[in-house]
Design a protein around this motif. Structure first.
Motif, mmCIF file in Angstrom:
data_model
loop_
_atom_site.group_PDB
_atom_site.id
_atom_site.type_symbol
_atom_site.label_atom_id
_atom_site.label_comp_id
_atom_site.label_asym_id
_atom_site.label_seq_id
_atom_site.Cartn_x
_atom_site.Cartn_y
_atom_site.Cartn_z
ATOM 1 N N ILE A 161 12.880 4.763 -11.208
ATOM 2 C CA ILE A 161 12.859 3.538 -10.094
ATOM 3 C C ILE A 161 14.223 2.897 -10.365
ATOM 4 C CG2 ILE A 161 11.889 1.227 -9.314
ATOM 5 C CD1 ILE A 161 9.259 2.878 -9.135
ATOM 6 N N ASP A 162 14.379 2.497 -11.708
ATOM 7 C CA ASP A 162 15.562 1.759 -12.308
ATOM 8 C C ASP A 162 16.548 2.499 -11.737
ATOM 9 O OD1 ASP A 162 17.130 -0.055 -13.967
ATOM 10 O OD2 ASP A 162 17.121 1.741 -15.338
ATOM 11 N N ILE A 163 16.801 3.930 -11.670
ATOM 12 C CA ILE A 163 18.074 4.652 -11.332
ATOM 13 C C ILE A 163 18.041 4.870 -9.936
ATOM 14 C CG2 ILE A 163 19.241 7.000 -11.577
ATOM 15 C CD1 ILE A 163 19.651 5.523 -13.946
ATOM 16 N N GLU A 164 16.968 5.142 -9.340
ATOM 17 C CA GLU A 164 16.817 5.252 -7.704
ATOM 18 C C GLU A 164 16.494 4.513 -7.080
ATOM 19 O OE1 GLU A 164 17.885 8.296 -6.751
ATOM 20 O OE2 GLU A 164 17.362 9.900 -8.230
ATOM 21 N N GLY A 165 15.967 3.191 -7.598
ATOM 22 C CA GLY A 165 15.132 2.231 -6.593
ATOM 23 C C GLY A 165 14.119 2.752 -5.913
ATOM 24 N N ILE A 166 13.290 2.005 -5.310
ATOM 25 C CA ILE A 166 11.925 2.206 -4.370
ATOM 26 C C ILE A 166 12.422 2.972 -3.050
ATOM 27 C CG2 ILE A 166 10.151 1.424 -3.159
ATOM 28 C CD1 ILE A 166 9.415 1.233 -5.996
ATOM 29 N N PRO A 167 12.121 4.103 -2.695
ATOM 30 C CA PRO A 167 12.255 4.637 -1.487
ATOM 31 C C PRO A 167 11.840 4.027 -0.330
ATOM 32 C CG PRO A 167 10.428 5.809 -2.559
ATOM 33 C CD PRO A 167 11.164 5.009 -3.468
ATOM 34 N N LEU A 189 0.804 -0.988 -0.145
ATOM 35 C CA LEU A 189 -0.154 0.061 -0.077
ATOM 36 C C LEU A 189 0.542 1.219 -0.071
ATOM 37 C CD1 LEU A 189 -2.944 1.229 0.011
ATOM 38 C CD2 LEU A 189 -2.813 1.019 2.732
ATOM 39 N N ARG A 190 1.913 1.365 0.788
ATOM 40 C CA ARG A 190 2.827 2.390 0.809
ATOM 41 C C ARG A 190 3.357 2.640 -0.725
ATOM 42 N NH1 ARG A 190 8.113 3.710 0.876
ATOM 43 N NH2 ARG A 190 8.718 1.558 0.729
ATOM 44 N N ILE A 191 3.703 1.722 -1.381
ATOM 45 C CA ILE A 191 4.502 2.025 -2.552
ATOM 46 C C ILE A 191 3.469 2.405 -3.421
ATOM 47 C CG2 ILE A 191 5.565 0.356 -4.304
ATOM 48 C CD1 ILE A 191 6.962 -1.241 -2.396
ATOM 49 N N MET A 192 2.172 1.661 -3.599
ATOM 50 C CA MET A 192 1.152 2.242 -4.328
ATOM 51 C C MET A 192 0.953 3.674 -4.189
ATOM 52 S SD MET A 192 -0.346 0.255 -6.598
ATOM 53 C CE MET A 192 -2.159 0.331 -6.600
ATOM 54 N N GLU A 252 12.447 10.017 1.775
ATOM 55 C CA GLU A 252 12.842 9.534 0.678
ATOM 56 C C GLU A 252 11.922 9.524 -0.210
ATOM 57 O OE1 GLU A 252 14.952 5.948 0.239
ATOM 58 O OE2 GLU A 252 16.209 6.088 2.018
ATOM 59 N N GLU A 253 10.868 9.388 -0.167
ATOM 60 C CA GLU A 253 9.677 9.603 -1.117
ATOM 61 C C GLU A 253 9.583 10.980 -1.534
ATOM 62 O OE1 GLU A 253 5.809 8.027 0.325
ATOM 63 O OE2 GLU A 253 6.716 5.925 0.679
#
Length: 382
Positions: free
Chosen positions: A72-78, A49-52, A83-84
């Motif tokens: 996301i490919d460069i930074e990744g998931i916060p 849910l957080r990621i959505m 970070e978000e």
């Protein structure tokens, strides 16, 4: 958030998306959204849910699905809210960044210029995430927003991020850095040795590194060419479809883009469209749509857009989308930009066809190529 498991429908509802729109986003980001199996059903967690919610915030910041994927490919998931917020503010889209400018492009560091600074940032031997390194490069080169977010002409690729990705690939392939976890890197002994070489030897090695090309870059360039060709052919089809079909296509596209539930409000053979997109189930906030199915050389002028603006006033509406298969005059664009009491988005034929390709409206998947990567979690101890 608690540990309650959620269905895809419930998760979409909490995020504020329709079931169909939520399903679409889960499909596109399935590799990023964790799932668990409960009673033979795929369920979602509080982390899902957080990621959505993060994805929705990125979308609301003006970023499309392909753009978010690249980030996301460069930074990744916060990993947390801080970070978000940093990523959202860093990549928030402003109209000024959507226009390609050769002068601004010339001030963005090249891959060769970034090679040594990239190694210098991680020379202490510690592991750094891709996002940390990217942020340090921004600081090192004192880049402004326009430099960070400028895109290549006629593509959605951000120049700076594309170059950082190329630097990373070259350094990794030549064993100057290693990936110790997903999107996490550290310098190797060879990388340390390179930093200690003479300036002439470093210059020679950088020239060699610049020749290393990521195969994915070549594939993406070819895919861009194919997409542009498809969009051109799609636009020709749009100019020849029956006006009734054209109405349906436009409403279907805007619905697929996630703006709500759409419907055609009238059927009149004037090659135009009056449609409405309900942003919520009760129709408390609507987007009104008009389209002109014109030939390539038949422009839409200020008077036509102004007439649409007046129609919005008659409905007490604040949002409108005007779509054409041709193009808008400069006068029409400036008029729409200067409106204060309402927002009118202008979509010309080129953008319309590209949006249809991006959201799979009027096109089929011809070939699918799967590129696999190491699953670092698989190798971790239980």
């Amino acid at each position: 958030m608690n540990n309650e498991l959620l269905t895809k429908t419930k998760m979409s509802e909490i995020v504020g998306w329709s079931e169909a729109n939520g399903r679409r986003w889960v499909k596109h980001f399935k590799d990023c959204i964790p799932t668990v199996t409960s009673k033979n059903k795929v369920m979602y967690t509080s982390e899902s849910l957080r990621i959505m919610m993060f994805l929705k915030k990125m979308n609301e910041a003006g970023l499309t699905i392909p753009e978010i994927k690249k980030i996301i490919d460069i930074e990744g998931i916060p990993k947390n809210e801080k970070e978000e917020l940093r990523l959202i503010e860093k990549y928030r889209q402003d109209p000024i960044h959507n226009e390609f400018d050769e002068k601004i492009k010339g001030t963005i560091p090249s891959t060769g210029e970034m090679m040594i600074p990239y190694l210098e940032i991680i020379k202490d031997g510690e592991a750094y995430s891709a996002s940390e390194i990217t942020e340090e490069l921004v600081e090192y080169f004192k880049l402004g927003e326009e430099q960070r977010l400028m895109k290549y002409e006629n593509t959605s690729d951000i120049i700076f991020l594309s170059r950082v990705r190329s630097v990373r690939y070259s350094l990794k392939k030549e064993n100057y850095i290693e990936e110790v976890n997903k999107l996490t890197y550290k310098i190797t002994n060879e990388g340390q040795e390179l930093l200690n070489e003479s300036s002439s030897e470093i210059k020679e090695e950088i020239e060699e590194l610049e020749k290393v090309v990521d195969p994915l870059t070549i594939v993406k360039e070819k895919l861009t060419d194919l997409t542009n060709e498809l969009a051109d052919n799609l636009l020709k089809q749009l100019r020849n479809v029956h006006w009734v079909k054209f109405e349906d296509i436009v409403v279907e596209l805007l619905t697929e883009m996630g703006y709500g539930d759409g419907q055609v409000t009238q059927r009149t053979n004037d090659e135009g469209l009056d449609g409405v997109i309900k942003e919520d189930k009760l129709g408390l906030d609507n987007i009104y749509v008009q389209a002109k199915r014109y030939a390539a050389n038949n422009s839409v002028g200020r008077d036509v857009v102004q007439s649409f603006s007046g129609a919005l006033d008659g409905k007490g509406a604040r949002k409108g989308v005007f779509i054409t298969t041709s193009y808008f005059t400069e006068g029409a664009k400036k008029y729409a930009e200067r409106l204060e009491s309402k927002k009118i988005i202008l979509i010309d034929g080129i953008e319309l066809s590209k949006l249809m390709v991006a959201h799979n409206v009027g096109v089929d998947i011809n070939h699918t190529f799967v590129v696999k990567a190491i699953d670092y979690d698989y190798f971790k101890d239980e």
